[in-house]
Scaffold this motif. Structure first.
Motif, PDB file in Angstrom:
ATOM      1  N   SER A 173      -7.710  -9.450  -3.290  1.00 35.86           N
ATOM      2  CA  SER A 173      -7.973  -9.325  -4.725  1.00 35.86           C
ATOM      3  C   SER A 173      -6.774  -8.702  -5.429  1.00 35.86           C
ATOM      4  O   SER A 173      -6.334  -7.604  -5.078  1.00 35.86           O
ATOM      5  N   ALA A 174      -6.239  -9.395  -6.433  1.00 33.68           N
ATOM      6  CA  ALA A 174      -5.095  -8.874  -7.182  1.00 33.68           C
ATOM      7  C   ALA A 174      -5.463  -7.583  -7.916  1.00 33.68           C
ATOM      8  O   ALA A 174      -4.673  -6.631  -7.955  1.00 33.68           O
ATOM      9  N   ARG A 175      -6.668  -7.538  -8.497  1.00 43.24           N
ATOM     10  CA  ARG A 175      -7.092  -6.334  -9.216  1.00 43.24           C
ATOM     11  C   ARG A 175      -7.276  -5.165  -8.260  1.00 43.24           C
ATOM     12  O   ARG A 175      -6.972  -4.022  -8.590  1.00 43.24           O
ATOM     13  N   GLN A 176      -7.776  -5.475  -7.061  1.00 49.08           N
ATOM     14  CA  GLN A 176      -7.939  -4.424  -6.067  1.00 49.08           C
ATOM     15  C   GLN A 176      -6.572  -3.875  -5.645  1.00 49.08           C
ATOM     16  O   GLN A 176      -6.396  -2.658  -5.494  1.00 49.08           O
ATOM     17  N   LYS A 177      -5.600  -4.751  -5.474  1.00 48.97           N
ATOM     18  CA  LYS A 177      -4.250  -4.311  -5.122  1.00 48.97           C
ATOM     19  C   LYS A 177      -3.672  -3.417  -6.213  1.00 48.97           C
ATOM     20  O   LYS A 177      -3.068  -2.378  -5.936  1.00 48.97           O
ATOM     21  N   GLN A 178      -3.840  -3.805  -7.473  1.00 51.21           N
ATOM     22  CA  GLN A 178      -3.319  -3.011  -8.584  1.00 51.21           C
ATOM     23  C   GLN A 178      -3.968  -1.637  -8.628  1.00 51.21           C
ATOM     24  O   GLN A 178      -3.293  -0.624  -8.831  1.00 51.21           O
ATOM     25  N   GLY A 179      -5.270  -1.609  -8.436  1.00 53.42           N
ATOM     26  CA  GLY A 179      -5.967  -0.324  -8.443  1.00 53.42           C
ATOM     27  C   GLY A 179      -5.537   0.569  -7.306  1.00 53.42           C
ATOM     28  O   GLY A 179      -5.326   1.779  -7.489  1.00 53.42           O
ATOM     29  N   LEU A 180      -5.375   0.012  -6.119  1.00 52.57           N
ATOM     30  CA  LEU A 180      -4.960   0.805  -4.965  1.00 52.57           C
ATOM     31  C   LEU A 180      -3.511   1.253  -5.094  1.00 52.57           C
ATOM     32  O   LEU A 180      -3.146   2.333  -4.621  1.00 52.57           O
ATOM     33  N   ASP A 181      -2.664   0.425  -5.740  1.00 48.21           N
ATOM     34  CA  ASP A 181      -1.292   0.854  -6.018  1.00 48.21           C
ATOM     35  C   ASP A 181      -1.286   2.101  -6.892  1.00 48.21           C
ATOM     36  O   ASP A 181      -0.557   3.069  -6.633  1.00 48.21           O
ATOM     37  N   ALA A 182      -2.087   2.062  -7.956  1.00 47.20           N
ATOM     38  CA  ALA A 182      -2.147   3.204  -8.868  1.00 47.20           C
ATOM     39  C   ALA A 182      -2.712   4.435  -8.161  1.00 47.20           C
ATOM     40  O   ALA A 182      -2.211   5.552  -8.337  1.00 47.20           O
ATOM     41  N   PHE A 183      -3.731   4.240  -7.354  1.00 46.42           N
ATOM     42  CA  PHE A 183      -4.336   5.353  -6.625  1.00 46.42           C
ATOM     43  C   PHE A 183      -3.351   5.946  -5.624  1.00 46.42           C
ATOM     44  O   PHE A 183      -3.219   7.170  -5.517  1.00 46.42           O
ATOM     45  N   TYR A 184      -2.638   5.097  -4.913  1.00 47.15           N
ATOM     46  CA  TYR A 184      -1.663   5.554  -3.924  1.00 47.15           C
ATOM     47  C   TYR A 184      -0.592   6.411  -4.592  1.00 47.15           C
ATOM     48  O   TYR A 184      -0.170   7.441  -4.055  1.00 47.15           O
ATOM     49  N   SER A 185      -0.165   6.000  -5.786  1.00 45.10           N
ATOM     50  CA  SER A 185       0.847   6.767  -6.510  1.00 45.10           C
ATOM     51  C   SER A 185       0.333   8.150  -6.873  1.00 45.10           C
ATOM     52  O   SER A 185       1.046   9.150  -6.746  1.00 45.10           O
ATOM     53  N   ARG A 186      -0.904   8.226  -7.303  1.00 40.26           N
ATOM     54  CA  ARG A 186      -1.467   9.520  -7.693  1.00 40.26           C
ATOM     55  C   ARG A 186      -1.652  10.427  -6.481  1.00 40.26           C
ATOM     56  O   ARG A 186      -1.513  11.652  -6.589  1.00 40.26           O
TER      57      ARG A 186
END
Length: 503
Positions: free
Chosen positions: A251-264
Motif C-alpha cells: 500500500s502506497a499510503r501505508q508506506k507514506q505513513g510508516l515513512d513519517a512514523f519512522y522519521s518521528r
C-alpha cells in the motif's frame, strides 16, 4: 545470584539488562520497587500507576512462565535493597539506564553509592539511543542509528526458580496528598500488542494526513507512546519492525505513513538526550537569559481556567477536557495547549509542565521537559510557536466534531459560530442553549491583544538582556542542537515532526 532491577523497562524481549544478567546461567531475581517518595513528586499521578500496575500484571505472567516470578516491593529503594541482600546472595545488579525526572536521577546516584559501598557491581545498559556521557551532538545521529540498527537481545528461555511472588506483603496503591481524577477512558496496558499490530498493519495509512486533526488523531496516531514510556515496547525493536513493515507492504499510503512514523521515532531519543545531558532543565529555563521573564506575572485564575478547560476558546478547552478524561492528546493539541498557556496567558512553563505531566498517561520526562520548553520559547535556539487558537480551531476541527464531543454545552451552536461563540448575540446564545458566562465561559483574554502583548514583552526582554544572550546560545547549540542528520533522512522530517510527544 544476579539482581535485575526493573524501572521503566517492563518487558522481557530486547531487554539488555535481563539478557546480560541471565546469559552466564546464574539465577536471576527480577524486582520492581514502588517507591512512596517518587509518588509524592509533583509530576506524578495515580493515572501513571493505574497503567504501570496493569503492565506489571502482564509482566508477572511473562516472568512466571520463565520460571521465576517478578517480585514487587513497596518502599524506599535503599530499604528494599538492604532487605534483599540480607536474604539473597547478590553478586551483581543489572538494570537499564533511566532518563527520568530529577528525583529518579538523584535516587540513582544514591543507589550507585549503596552498591559501591557494599562492593557489588551495578551494570547499566542502554534503554534508548541515549548516550552517557555525551560531550556534544556532532555525531549523535550516526551513533543513534548504529545503536538502533543493532541486533535485538533474545529473551531467555527460562529462569531458575528462587522465590515465589507471594513472598512479599500485598502491594498497596501509592498514596498521594492530592491528585487528578483517574481517566474515565484510559488506554490499557494489556492492549500493547493489539495496538502495535493495528497501527503497523492498517492505521499507519492515515498517520501522515490525520495526526494533526483533532477528530482523527485518536486513531491516526500510533497510540504507542505509553508502551514506549514504560518500556513495554523496545524502541529499537519498534523502529526495526516499522521499517520491515514499510518494506513489505504493498500500500502506497501505508508506506507514506510508516515513512513519517519512522522519521518521528528517530527524534524520540534526540529529545531524551537533552534531559540526560542536562537534568536541570526539568526545573529551570534551558536558556538562562529567560530567567525572570514570566515569573512575576503568573495568574492563578488564568492557570485554573486553562487546567480545567474553561478558557472560553473551544478547541483549547476541548483539548484539555479530552486529556483530562482520556490521559492522551495528539502532538498538535499538546503544543497548542502549552503555547496558549505560555504566550496568551503568559504563564511560566513549569506549573504548566507539571499539570500536563500528571495528565499524560504516557508521561516521558526525557521528552516532556525539552518539548515543553521548546513550545514555551525558552530554549534560545527554537522559533516561537504562537498558535492562533481560532485559526487552529478552523483548520484542525473545521466541522467541530472534536469540539462538540468534549464541549456538549456548545452542541447546538451552528458550525459557523462554533469556533468563536462570543460573536453570538445574547438572543442567539439563548436560542442555541448556551449563554456565555453561565453555560460556557467568556474568553479569559482577547487572543489578538494577548499575543501582541506577548510579542512586545519578548521584544523588550530581548532588547534589555542582549548582553548575556550569545554565549548562552552557543552553549546550548553545542550541548543540545541537532546536526549531521543523514541527507537521505532530512526530507522525510518536517518542522512539525519532532517527537513522539503524544503520537
Amino acid at each position: 545470584m544476579h539482581l535485575l532491577w526493573l524501572k521503566r523497562d517492563l518487558r522481557i524481549s530486547d531487554h539488555a539488562a535481563l539478557y546480560h544478567a541471565a546469559k552466564q546461567g546464574q539465577p536471576v531475581l527480577p524486582i520492581y520497587i514502588v517507591e512512596p517518595d517518587y509518588w509524592q513528586q509533583p509530576d506524578t499521578s495515580l493515572r501513571h500507576w493505574a497503567f504501570i500496575s496493569e503492565a506489571l500484571a502482564q509482566l508477572q505472567l511473562q516472568f512466571t512462565k520463565l520460571g521465576q516470578p517478578l517480585l514487587v516491593f513497596y518502599g524506599a529503594a535503599s530499604r528494599v535493597f538492604t532487605e534483599i541482600i540480607q536474604r539473597f546472595p547478590i553478586s551483581a545488579v543489572y538494570s537499564h539506564e533511566e532518563t527520568g525526572n530529577l528525583w529518579s536521577y538523584q535516587r540513582d546516584i544514591a543507589a550507585a553509592r549503596f552498591w559501591q559501598q557494599r562492593g557489588i557491581p551495578w551494570h547499566q545498559f542502554k534503554q534508548f539511543a541515549v548516550f552517557r556521557p555525551l560531550a556534544n551532538r556532532d555525531n549523535w545521529f550516526k551513533q543513534a542509528d548504529t545503536w538502533l540498527a543493532a541486533t535485538l537481545y533474545p529473551a531467555p528461555n527460562q529462569l531458575p526458580f528462587i522465590c515465589p511472588s507471594n513472598w512479599q506483603a500485598p502491594l498497596p496503591w501509592p498514596e498521594r496528598r492530592r491528585d487528578l481524577p483517574l481517566c474515565t477512558t484510559p488506554q490499557q496496558a494489556r492492549h500493547c500488542a493489539v495496538t502495535l499490530q493495528s497501527f503497523l498493519g492498517e492505521r499507519a495509512q492515515s498517520y501522515r494526513g490525520g495526526i494533526s486533526f483533532a477528530a482523527k488523531a485518536a486513531t491516526s496516531c500510533s497510540r504507542l507512546s505509553p508502551y514506549l514510556s514504560y518500556g513495554m515496547l523496545s524502541m529499537r525493536a519498534l523502529q526495526q519492525q516499522s521499517w520491515q513493515q514499510r518494506t513489505t507492504t504493498h500500500s502506497a499510503r501505508q508506506k507514506q505513513g510508516l515513512d513519517a512514523f519512522y522519521s518521528r521515532l528517530r527524534w524520540h531519543c534526540h529529545f531524551m538526550q537533552k534531559l540526560e545531558d542536562e537534568p536541570e532543565i526539568e526545573v529551570r529555563n534551558m536558556h538562562r537569559g529567560f530567567d525572570g521573564l514570566r515569573e512575576p506575572d503568573f495568574s492563578a485564575a488564568y492557570f485554573h481556567a486553562w487546567a480545567t478547560g474553561n478558557t472560553g476558546y473551544p478547541l483549547i478547552d476541548a483539548a484539555m477536557r479530552s486529556l483530562l478524561h482520556t490521559g492522551w492528546l495528539h502532538f498538535r493539541g499538546r503544543a497548542m495547549l502549552v503555547a496558549f498557556a505560555c504566550y496568551h496567558l503568559w504563564l511560566h512553563w513549569r506549573p504548566v509542565a507539571l499539570h500536563l505531566a500528571g495528565c499524560f498517561v504516557d508521561y516521558e520526562p526525557g521528552i516532556h521537559y525539552p518539548q515543553i520548553q521548546m513550545q514555551a520559547g525558552t530554549t534560545g535556539i527554537n522559533p516561537n510557536r504562537m498558535y492562533n487558537p481560532i485559526k487552529q480551531s478552523l483548520q484542525k476541527d473545521a466541522d467541530g466534531v472534536f469540539i462538540r464531543q468534549w464541549l456538549p454545552e456548545l452542541g447546538q451552536i451552528p458550525t459557523s459560530w462554533l469556533h468563536q461563540p462570543w460573536l453570538l448575540s445574547k438572543q442567539q446564545q439563548q436560542q442555541y442553549g448556551c449563554v456565555l458566562g453561565r453555560d460556557y465561559p467568556e474568553p479569559v483574554v482577547a487572543a489578538e491583544h494577548a499575543i501582541r502583548l506577548a510579542r512586545q514583552r519578548l521584544k523588550t526582554w530581548l532588547a534589555t538582556h542582549r548582553h548575556c544572550w550569545s554565549d548562552e546560545k552557543k552553549r546550548i547549540m553545542v550541548r543540545h542542537a541537532s546536526r549531521n542528520r543523514p541527507a537521505e533522512r532530512r526530507k522525510t522530517v518536517s518542522k512539525q515532526q519532532l517527537s513522539l510527544f503524544g503520537d
